[in-house]
Design an enzyme around this catalytic site. Structure first.
Site, PDB file in Angstrom:
ATOM      1  N   HIS A  31       5.575   5.813  -0.354  1.00  0.00           N
ATOM      2  CA  HIS A  31       6.414   4.624  -0.350  1.00  0.00           C
ATOM      3  C   HIS A  31       5.568   3.395  -0.034  1.00  0.00           C
ATOM      4  CE1 HIS A  31       6.173   5.878   3.880  1.00  0.00           C
ATOM      5  NE2 HIS A  31       6.237   4.580   4.151  1.00  0.00           N
ATOM      6  N   HIS A  51       0.818  -1.214   0.000  1.00  0.00           N
ATOM      7  CA  HIS A  51       0.000   0.000   0.000  1.00  0.00           C
ATOM      8  C   HIS A  51       0.848   1.259   0.000  1.00  0.00           C
ATOM      9  CE1 HIS A  51      -2.980  -2.701   2.383  1.00  0.00           C
ATOM     10  NE2 HIS A  51      -3.185  -2.815   1.076  1.00  0.00           N
TER      11      HIS A  51
END
Length: 282
Positions: free
Chosen positions: A224, A135
């Site tokens: 990220h 995610h």
């Protein structure tokens, strides 16, 4: 209201707190003697078992909540789902293998299996540590009340319903620490393609959060995905190890693209339920 609560699971409590269903009682000894034989031992492994791995989850560090459990609260997480393509997993697995040999106590994210166990089998390392959904967070994971759910999801869809597809380059190994310094993460940061689009999406989520009195995302977001974690704040030693391995692995280039992923939507997970937030405009 009860039906709405039921559809989102058991509030913010952990799933492993559920009690097993009681066994039906046999009416007499005759029924007992005619029972089916026990299943093969191979079938007794749980769905989350990793077979050859000599691993006991109970011996591992427990998760620490970012916020206290309150009955009627549901954790909300808005994110971009990401899958690492099969081709770059081998090189990334080699990087994690070397890192695990330098820094003890690293675990694969979510499955929470120690990397030193996974590193015994290259295929398992690629499959378990890198072959799952990751995610990119577009907002903080925070608790909301059940009466806020419909409003939050509706506003997120209004803000983000039409999105153009774009490519995301994951180019840099990096280390992050959570807010209360209880965990350190090995992550892959977006620093080039996709950064501008993700930043705009974070701003849109922030606007919706503000209208619901929820805390906004970090002032200077660094999109990220996280692939491994360790307990406590070991960022100093982990950054040193990552920097050394990154230089040796990519031959001194600090911005080699590790893999590219096509933006494939935004999801909002509330409790145990996932909402699709956006559609695409090519």
């Amino acid at each position: 209201m009860e039906a709405l609560i039921a559809s989102y699971g058991d509030s913010s409590s952990d799933s492993d707190s559920e009690s097993p269903a009681p066994r039906p009682e046999l009416k007499n000894s005759e029924e007992s003697s005619s029972a089916l034989p026990p299943p093969p031992l191979s079938l007794l492994n749980s769905p989350n078992s990793f077979g050859f791995l000599d691993f006991s989850p109970s011996a591992q560090p427990s998760r620490v909540r970012n916020f206290p459990h309150v009955e009627g609260n549901y954790a909300v997480h808005v994110y971009i789902p990401v899958y690492i393509p099969p081709a770059p997993r081998k090189e990334m697995a080699l990087f994690l293998n070397k890192l695990a040999s330098l820094v003890p106590g690293l675990h694969a994210v979510d499955v929470d299996v120690p990397l030193e166990i996974l590193c015994k089998d290259e295929h398992k390392l690629e499959q378990v540590a890198l072959g799952r959904e990751f995610h990119i967070s577009l907002g903080r994971t925070v608790p909301i009340r059940v009466h806020q759910i419909d409003s939050l999801v509706t506003m997120l869809r209004q803000k983000l319903q039409i999105q153009r597809r774009y490519w995301i380059d994951f180019s840099k190994w990096e280390v992050f620490v959570n807010d209360d310094h209880t965990r350190t993460f090995v992550s892959i940061e977006v620093i080039a393609a996709g950064l501008a689009e993700i930043t705009k999406q974070i701003q849109a989520v922030n606007e919706v959060y503000k209208l619901h009195n929820l805390p906004e995302f970090y002032k200077d977001p660094r999109p990220h995905i996280s692939v491994a974690w360790a307990s406590d704040d070991i960022s100093s030693s982990l950054k040193q190890a990552v920097e050394e391995e990154r230089r040796s692995t990519v031959g001194g280039s600090l911005q080699k693209c590790l893999f590219t992923s096509k933006f494939n939507g935004i999801e909002c997970r509330i409790g145990s339920k996932t909402h699709k937030i956006c559609k695409f405009s090519e």
